[in-house]
Write an enzyme that holds these catalytic residues in place. Structure first.
Site, PDB file in Angstrom:
ATOM      1  N   ARG A  88       0.834  -1.138   0.007  1.00 48.51           N
ATOM      2  CA  ARG A  88      -0.083  -0.097  -0.034  1.00 48.51           C
ATOM      3  C   ARG A  88       0.965   1.125  -0.056  1.00 48.51           C
ATOM      4  O   ARG A  88       1.790   1.296   0.795  1.00 48.51           O
ATOM      5  CB  ARG A  88      -1.072   0.029   1.180  1.00 48.51           C
ATOM      6  CG  ARG A  88      -1.604   1.102   1.217  1.00 48.51           C
ATOM      7  CD  ARG A  88      -2.681   1.298   2.168  1.00 48.51           C
ATOM      8  NE  ARG A  88      -3.063   2.666   2.354  1.00 48.51           N
ATOM      9  CZ  ARG A  88      -3.781   3.183   3.402  1.00 48.51           C
ATOM     10  NH1 ARG A  88      -4.004   2.330   4.301  1.00 48.51           N
ATOM     11  NH2 ARG A  88      -4.204   4.367   3.364  1.00 48.51           N
ATOM     12  N   ARG A  97      -5.594   3.358  -3.202  1.00 46.49           N
ATOM     13  CA  ARG A  97      -4.661   2.411  -2.247  1.00 46.49           C
ATOM     14  C   ARG A  97      -4.782   0.906  -2.897  1.00 46.49           C
ATOM     15  O   ARG A  97      -6.086   0.602  -3.216  1.00 46.49           O
ATOM     16  CB  ARG A  97      -4.904   2.502  -0.928  1.00 46.49           C
ATOM     17  CG  ARG A  97      -6.309   2.232  -0.491  1.00 46.49           C
ATOM     18  CD  ARG A  97      -7.371   3.414  -0.475  1.00 46.49           C
ATOM     19  NE  ARG A  97      -6.882   4.671  -0.116  1.00 46.49           N
ATOM     20  CZ  ARG A  97      -6.545   5.238   1.183  1.00 46.49           C
ATOM     21  NH1 ARG A  97      -6.884   4.533   2.047  1.00 46.49           N
ATOM     22  NH2 ARG A  97      -6.083   6.317   1.276  1.00 46.49           N
ATOM     23  N   ASP A 100      -6.813  -1.328   1.781  1.00 46.74           N
ATOM     24  CA  ASP A 100      -7.184  -0.332   2.833  1.00 46.74           C
ATOM     25  C   ASP A 100      -7.747  -1.558   3.924  1.00 46.74           C
ATOM     26  O   ASP A 100      -8.985  -1.938   3.362  1.00 46.74           O
ATOM     27  CB  ASP A 100      -7.863   0.800   2.585  1.00 46.74           C
ATOM     28  CG  ASP A 100      -7.848   1.733   3.841  1.00 46.74           C
ATOM     29  OD1 ASP A 100      -7.296   1.604   4.759  1.00 46.74           O
ATOM     30  OD2 ASP A 100      -8.854   2.339   3.757  1.00 46.74           O
ATOM     31  N   ASP A 102      -9.731  -1.487   7.747  1.00 50.05           N
ATOM     32  CA  ASP A 102     -10.316  -0.367   8.850  1.00 50.05           C
ATOM     33  C   ASP A 102     -10.953  -1.450   9.741  1.00 50.05           C
ATOM     34  O   ASP A 102     -11.714  -2.309   9.389  1.00 50.05           O
ATOM     35  CB  ASP A 102     -11.059   0.491   8.203  1.00 50.05           C
ATOM     36  CG  ASP A 102     -10.502   1.531   7.520  1.00 50.05           C
ATOM     37  OD1 ASP A 102      -9.252   1.787   7.843  1.00 50.05           O
ATOM     38  OD2 ASP A 102     -11.029   2.443   6.715  1.00 50.05           O
TER      39      ASP A 102
END
Ligand SMILES: Nc1ncnc2c1ncn2[C@@H]1O[C@H](COP(=O)(O)OP(=O)(O)OP(=O)(O)O)[C@@H](O)[C@H]1O
Ligand SMILES: Nc1nc2c(c(=O)[nH]1)N=C(CO)CN2
Length: 165
Positions: A88, A97, A100, A102
């Site tokens: 990344r 990206r 990712d 999260d």
């Protein structure tokens, strides 16, 4: 479930560089291969228009449910390592990206520190998180209702399309 994996978390995955569908699928396998994590649910994948910084390609997004023995910060570290494996590049804020990851929710915890905010600070504003999350979320009724109400509020303002199961 293996002994010790006593926390439940929901992880948002996103990619808009390279073969995104392949990347998010491979990322789920890498996450599941961690002995301290078991992937116990996965949403459909969605093709989503970029939110925030708009001059970039569409994303592939989805959400997985995991059981884990990691604390929230240990989980963040583990996911950051996996993002690095997928090379990344952090350049433009909210920009393109490869991968990712999260942490959207961790048990029913609320955490507000400089390194980690749970629920994720943008979660309730992002249809690309909420729609897939609703597919896999089976936790408490109040959170389920908040997710549903947020979807109703922002539906139609952000473009997302289910691409596969
Ligand atoms: N719930 C969370 N999950 C993942 N990272 C988080 C969370 N809360 C805070 N962070 C912090 O956010 C930092 C920056 O994240 P990142 O570069 O992925 O931001 P971004 O993807 O550009 O934007 P966003 O955070 O809005 O998705 C991470 O290094 C991490 O410390
Ligand atoms: N559709 C979509 N838009 C985004 C995304 C994402 O994953 N999907 N991630 C962002 C920064 O984390 C910013 N904007």
């Amino acid at each position: 479930m293996s002994a010790g994996l006593k926390h439940t978390a929901f992880i948002g995955l996103g990619s808009n560089l390279g073969d995104s569908l392949q990347t998010v699928g491979a990322a789920v396998d890498v996450i599941d291969a961690d002995p301290q994590i078991e992937v116990t649910g996965r949403s459909s994948w969605y093709d989503t228009s970029p939110v925030g910084y708009e001059a970039q390609a569409n994303f592939v997004n989805g959400v997985i449910k995991i059981e884990t023995s990691y604390t929230p910060l240990e989980l963040l570290d583990a996911l950051n390592q996996i993002e690095k494996r997928f090379k990344r590049e952090r350049t433009i804020h909210w920009g393109p990206r490869t991968l990712d990851l999260d942490i959207e929710l961790y048990d029913e915890e609320t955490i507000r520190t400089s390194r980690l905010e749970i629920p994720h600070h943008e979660m309730f504003n992002r249809l690309f998180v909420l729609e897939p999350l609703e597919e896999v979320y089976d936790g408490n009724a109040e959170t389920a209702r908040r997710i549903h109400d947020a979807i109703t509020k922002i539906q139609g303002t952000q473009q997302i399309r289910k691409i596969e199961n």
